[in-house]
Design a protein around this motif. Structure first.
Motif, mmCIF file in Angstrom:
data_model
loop_
_atom_site.group_PDB
_atom_site.id
_atom_site.type_symbol
_atom_site.label_atom_id
_atom_site.label_comp_id
_atom_site.label_asym_id
_atom_site.label_seq_id
_atom_site.Cartn_x
_atom_site.Cartn_y
_atom_site.Cartn_z
ATOM 1 N N UNK A 1 0.976 -1.234 0.132
ATOM 2 C CA UNK A 1 -0.168 -0.121 -0.203
ATOM 3 C C UNK A 1 0.707 1.295 -0.074
ATOM 4 N N UNK A 2 0.552 1.973 -0.993
ATOM 5 C CA UNK A 2 1.540 3.519 -0.873
ATOM 6 C C UNK A 2 0.662 4.431 -1.430
ATOM 7 N N UNK A 3 0.752 5.426 -1.110
ATOM 8 C CA UNK A 3 0.184 6.861 -1.562
ATOM 9 C C UNK A 3 0.915 7.455 -2.865
ATOM 10 N N UNK B 1 4.081 7.950 2.995
ATOM 11 C CA UNK B 1 5.766 7.580 3.098
ATOM 12 C C UNK B 1 6.145 8.227 4.566
ATOM 13 N N UNK B 2 5.756 9.163 5.200
ATOM 14 C CA UNK B 2 6.044 9.543 6.419
ATOM 15 C C UNK B 2 5.312 9.239 7.707
ATOM 16 N N UNK B 3 4.031 8.672 7.373
ATOM 17 C CA UNK B 3 3.371 8.462 8.469
ATOM 18 C C UNK B 3 2.231 7.370 8.125
ATOM 19 N N UNK B 4 2.216 6.313 9.066
ATOM 20 C CA UNK B 4 0.915 5.180 8.704
ATOM 21 C C UNK B 4 0.383 5.391 9.959
ATOM 22 N N UNK B 5 -1.187 5.469 10.151
ATOM 23 C CA UNK B 5 -2.165 5.394 10.886
ATOM 24 C C UNK B 5 -2.911 4.117 10.911
ATOM 25 N N UNK B 6 -2.835 3.464 12.057
ATOM 26 C CA UNK B 6 -3.596 1.938 11.897
ATOM 27 C C UNK B 6 -4.752 2.251 13.163
ATOM 28 N N UNK C 1 5.501 6.843 12.627
ATOM 29 C CA UNK C 1 6.120 8.034 11.885
ATOM 30 C C UNK C 1 7.580 7.222 11.439
ATOM 31 N N UNK C 2 7.789 7.914 10.328
ATOM 32 C CA UNK C 2 9.294 7.338 9.836
ATOM 33 C C UNK C 2 9.689 7.919 8.237
ATOM 34 N N UNK C 3 10.458 7.141 7.469
ATOM 35 C CA UNK C 3 10.782 7.675 6.421
ATOM 36 C C UNK C 3 10.531 6.364 5.323
ATOM 37 N N UNK C 4 9.916 6.809 4.148
ATOM 38 C CA UNK C 4 9.874 5.886 3.099
ATOM 39 C C UNK C 4 9.007 4.596 3.661
ATOM 40 N N UNK C 5 7.937 5.048 4.482
ATOM 41 C CA UNK C 5 7.116 3.859 5.145
ATOM 42 C C UNK C 5 6.313 3.266 3.929
ATOM 43 N N UNK D 1 2.042 -5.113 8.241
ATOM 44 C CA UNK D 1 3.646 -5.328 8.296
ATOM 45 C C UNK D 1 3.827 -4.060 7.589
ATOM 46 N N UNK D 2 4.634 -3.122 8.220
ATOM 47 C CA UNK D 2 5.306 -1.851 7.810
ATOM 48 C C UNK D 2 6.687 -1.905 7.754
ATOM 49 N N UNK D 3 7.015 -1.477 6.528
ATOM 50 C CA UNK D 3 8.595 -1.458 6.340
ATOM 51 C C UNK D 3 9.077 -0.349 6.005
ATOM 52 N N UNK D 4 10.332 0.294 6.363
ATOM 53 C CA UNK D 4 10.601 1.603 6.151
ATOM 54 C C UNK D 4 11.503 2.048 7.166
#
Lengths: 389, 89
Positions: A40-42, B47-52, B62-66, B77-80
């Motif tokens: 999933x990516x924006x 890419x900067x934030x994922x809200x679950x 929060x991170x980079x290239x998520x 599963x979050x990578x980055x």
């Protein structure tokens, strides 16, 4: 989940683009309805890209209407989509199917015969014998009972104890176990005598161990002692046993007597013919027009038509019908037939390795019947080691 | 109400608390991977934030290239490059 993704490759998956005010909500709804998503990516504030199984796409179709999002398939991937593309290329598929079929067909057959273990036995002779029993390259291995063939071929040769045959892929592995030669059975430490295997007249005797009991020119019987292993010292003081060995050559006679036949069976042409044709792929006969007659002889044309560039050739010829007829032989023919058969029978008795010195053929009449008599004189080694008991 | 019932049942049976399907379980491997179990959805994915969405509220990563590598079977599963995570309402 990694394995699941691999499995989905075989079922097919799609890369989709969800465009709308809140595309993540569609993703959440999909997740809630049991549809897995990947990557999933924006792209921007209104667009989300993800991967999902192709078979769950219909579920998405129902959801995006409710959420006022537009869903677009960017890419279709996986086995079913590849197969669909391949399905349009029928000739390629046909070629693949034919190749698979041909590979399977060829893998069921023997293409190479590997013979091992021949020391005294001639490998070429063994190969020819196997060929005569149907173990030729290109034959279906499952149609043959290999143990029977092995037993039959081994029984034909004195040199062979038994043959071990097994199919290993497209290879027929033949392991020859040779029989021990006469005299080979005993080692030099075992005391033994050298006795005669046949009746004959000794032409030459050389004793390397033991003491010679016969001389050149002596007539010997089967089983007679030729070289003694039990030796007494010249002064008579002691007796000891040794391994008698040496070379004893003798002239041996092999005799056969055959009654002359009165009639002979001959094949005569009736004049009826039928065309013949066969299609060959390399050296393998694929198609053949059968013979319409009960007994016939085939005369093929020398020039076969070769269909280059393929390894196909067509062979033409003629079937000529023949019938059996019985004819009374003349006296000269009877004599010749009797002599021929007698010579054949006598030669069959001659062991392998014997040197033929003379062949004598003559006819005799006994009780009104004509006989062909043949005597073959050979020179051969008649010594056989026998353990002293 | 249902969450309380789950908690009470687990406590009564002397079972671990993470058997509760409403309680998220977070596994972080180094700084590159985070597995969040018992997720009920995704609210934002950049890419900067994922809200679950979880039973304890919104989990913010929060991170980079998520990238949400996998989402399904109530887990994400979050990578980055991970920097911080926190719960919000």
């Amino acid at each position: 989940m990694g394995n699941k993704k691999k499995w989905l490759f075989y079922n097919g998956y799609v890369i989709i683009q969800i465009e709308g005010v809140y595309p993540e909500r569609v993703a959440s709804l999909l997740e809630a309805s049991g549809v897995p998503l990947w990557d999933l990516r924006r792209l921007d504030s209104r667009t989300l890209i993800c991967t999902m199984p192709a078979r769950d796409f219909r579920k998405l179709h129902r959801l995006d209407r409710r959420r006022r999002c537009r869903v677009r398939i960017l890419k279709k991937m996986g086995g079913p989509f590849r197969l669909r593309r391949l399905w349009r290329r029928r000739v390629l598929l046909l070629g693949m199917a034919c190749t698979l079929l041909l590979t399977w067909w060829a893998s069921q057959r023997i293409w190479f015969v590997d013979i091992q273990g021949c020391r005294r036995m001639d490998e070429a002779v063994l190969r020819q014998s196997l060929l005569e029993q149907g173990l030729s390259p290109g034959r279906d291995a499952r149609a043959l009972v290999l143990s029977d063939v092995g037993d039959y071929v081994a029984a034909q040769y004195d040199e062979l104890a038994f043959l071990e045959l097994h199919v290993d892929g497209v290879f027929l592995r033949v392991r020859a176990r040779e029989a021990m030669a006469e005299g080979e059975r005993l080692d030099l430490t075992v005391p033994c005598d050298l006795v005669s295997t046949r009746d004959g007249v000794v032409t030459k005797i050389t004793a390397y161990g033991g003491r010679a009991q016969v001389r050149a020119g002596d007539r010997v019987k089967k089983g007679q002692l030729l070289i003694a292993g039990r030796v007494t010292a010249r002064d008579g003081s002691m007796t000891y046993s040794t391994h008698a060995y040496g070379e004893v050559l003798a002239a041996v006679l092999y005799k056969a007597q055959v009654e002359a036949p009165r009639t002979a069976v001959e094949w005569a042409e009736t004049g009826a013919t039928a065309p013949y044709a066969a299609l060959y792929g390399g050296s393998w006969k694929w198609l053949e027009r059968g013979c319409p007659f009960e007994d016939a002889e085939l005369a093929t044309d020398e020039d076969a038509i070769t269909l280059t560039p393929w390894p196909l050739s067509v062979c033409y010829g003629t079937w000529r019908e023949k019938v059996k007829t019985e004819r009374t032989l003349t006296p000269a023919e009877r004599k010749e037939a009797a002599l021929f058969e007698a010579e054949r029978m006598a030669l069959l008795q001659v062991p392998r390795g014997a040197k033929i010195i003379m062949i004598d053929r003559h006819t005799v009449e006994k009780g009104g019947k004509l006989y062909g008599v043949c005597t073959v004189t050979t020179e051969e080694n008649i010594g056989y080691t026998k353990e002293i008991s | 109400m249902r969450k309380d019932l789950w908690k009470r049942t687990l406590r009564l049976l002397d079972l671990p608390e993470d058997m509760d399907p409403h309680v998220p379980r977070i596994t972080v491997v180094g700084r590159d991977k985070m597995l969040v179990e018992n997720v009920s959805g995704v609210r934002r994915c950049t890419e900067q934030e994922v809200l679950l969405l979880t039973g304890c509220g919104v989990l913010s990563v929060a991170g980079e290239g998520l990238l949400v590598k996998e989402l399904g079977e109530s887990q994400a599963l979050i990578v980055g490059r991970l920097m911080r995570w926190a719960y919000g309402e």
